[in-house]
Design a protein around this motif. Structure first.
Motif, short mmCIF file in Angstrom:
data_model
loop_
_atom_site.label_atom_id
_atom_site.label_comp_id
_atom_site.label_asym_id
_atom_site.label_seq_id
_atom_site.Cartn_x
_atom_site.Cartn_y
_atom_site.Cartn_z
N MET A 1 31.64 -23.40 2.56
CA MET A 1 32.37 -22.29 3.35
C MET A 1 32.88 -23.01 4.71
SD MET A 1 31.80 -18.41 4.36
CE MET A 1 29.89 -18.73 4.81
N ALA A 25 26.75 -8.44 -5.17
CA ALA A 25 27.07 -9.93 -4.95
C ALA A 25 27.60 -10.64 -5.96
CB ALA A 25 25.78 -10.58 -4.46
N CYS A 37 31.36 -16.57 -13.11
CA CYS A 37 30.73 -15.73 -12.14
C CYS A 37 30.56 -14.40 -12.59
CB CYS A 37 32.22 -15.61 -11.27
SG CYS A 37 31.91 -14.43 -9.62
N LEU A 74 25.74 -20.57 -6.76
CA LEU A 74 26.21 -20.11 -5.31
C LEU A 74 26.39 -18.58 -5.50
CD1 LEU A 74 27.71 -19.80 -2.66
CD2 LEU A 74 30.09 -20.65 -3.77
N LEU A 76 27.54 -15.04 -3.51
CA LEU A 76 28.57 -14.67 -2.62
C LEU A 76 28.17 -13.24 -1.90
CD1 LEU A 76 31.77 -15.85 -4.15
CD2 LEU A 76 30.51 -17.12 -2.46
N THR A 78 29.70 -10.76 0.52
CA THR A 78 30.98 -10.36 1.44
C THR A 78 30.54 -9.01 2.14
OG1 THR A 78 32.25 -11.27 -0.15
CG2 THR A 78 33.27 -9.83 1.51
N ALA A 106 30.44 -13.00 6.08
CA ALA A 106 30.35 -13.50 4.61
C ALA A 106 29.03 -14.54 4.75
CB ALA A 106 31.38 -14.42 4.15
N HIS A 108 26.99 -17.06 2.33
CA HIS A 108 26.54 -17.94 0.82
C HIS A 108 25.27 -18.44 0.77
CE1 HIS A 108 31.41 -19.11 0.88
NE2 HIS A 108 31.07 -17.70 0.71
N TYR A 110 22.68 -20.57 -1.68
CA TYR A 110 22.82 -21.63 -2.62
C TYR A 110 21.30 -21.88 -3.23
CZ TYR A 110 27.26 -23.04 -0.46
OH TYR A 110 28.29 -23.16 -0.09
N GLU A 169 24.45 -20.14 4.41
CA GLU A 169 25.66 -20.34 5.25
C GLU A 169 26.08 -18.90 5.77
OE1 GLU A 169 27.93 -24.36 3.66
OE2 GLU A 169 28.79 -22.48 3.14
#
Length: 207
Positions: A1, A25, A37, A74, A76, A78, A106, A108, A110, A169
């Motif tokens: 990102m 998520a 995803c 990953l 995510l 939001t 946001a 992220h 990992y 992140e």
């Protein structure tokens, strides 16, 4: 990102708070079959590891858990977001040199995903997820409200996910790069919106 310095969120408790607030998520993995995803409700166990561990479950029929991830997965998260019109900027009246943008939060996460099929572990994850989302209800539903044999059958249809977080992140883009007058205009504009999400974002813009 991509995170410009003005928008970088490095405070771990703040990042964790954003993750906890996101009800759904997205788990993304790169595999030999391509990118996969799955939207997932997850919970964060902050007591495990340096950055915490994410837990959830996928449908057994979902191919994502069977396809080995190439590198890290990953996840995510939001958070709150809102459109920002240039009309709210004081700078618009001064120079006209403004453009629309979007304010948002946001995170992220990992890590290497671990999938498991053990019934006891699955039951523990399902129970914790249920308690998390039912807890605020006046008449909360509990997993043991259903017949044990029925729950056992349902557990056979899912696979557990454990994802130790290797790195995080965080990004909080809330007009920090604008002047105080511009930020005040954005706060006022969003606060006057009919949208509840917009009004919430207004409270996040620094003074």
């Amino acid at each position: 990102m991509y995170i410009p310095p003005a928008f970088r969120e490095d405070d771990l408790p703040a990042i964790h708070a954003t993750m906890r607030a996101v009800r759904l998520a997205n788990l993304v993995t790169a595999t030999a079959a391509g990118l996969l995803c799955t939207p997932l409700p997850l919970f964060l166990d902050e007591t495990e590891g340096e950055f915490g561990v994410l837990y959830g479950h996928l449908a057994r029929a979902n191919p994502q858990w069977r396809e080995p991830a190439q590198g890290e997965a990953l996840v995510l998260f939001t958070g709150p977001d809102a459109y920002v019109t240039p009309s709210w900027y004081a700078t618009k009246q001064e120079t006209g040199k403004v453009v629309p943008t979007w304010n948002y939060v946001a995170v992220h996460a990992y890590g290497t995903p671990e999938f498991f099929e053990d019934a006891d572990r699955l039951l523990a994850v399902v129970t914790r997820l249920t308690n998390l989302h039912e807890g605020a209800r006046e008449r909360a539903w509990a997993v043991d409200d259903a017949p044990p044999a029925f729950i056992a059958a349902q557990l056979r249809g899912i696979v557990g996910l454990r994802l130790p977080i290797a790195r995080l992140e965080g990004k909080r883009k809330m007009s920090q790069n604008r002047s105080e007058a511009d930020r005040a205009g954005v706060r006022a504009g969003l606060a006057a919106s009919e949208g509840e999400a917009d009004r919430h974002v207004a409270t996040l813009i620094p003074g």
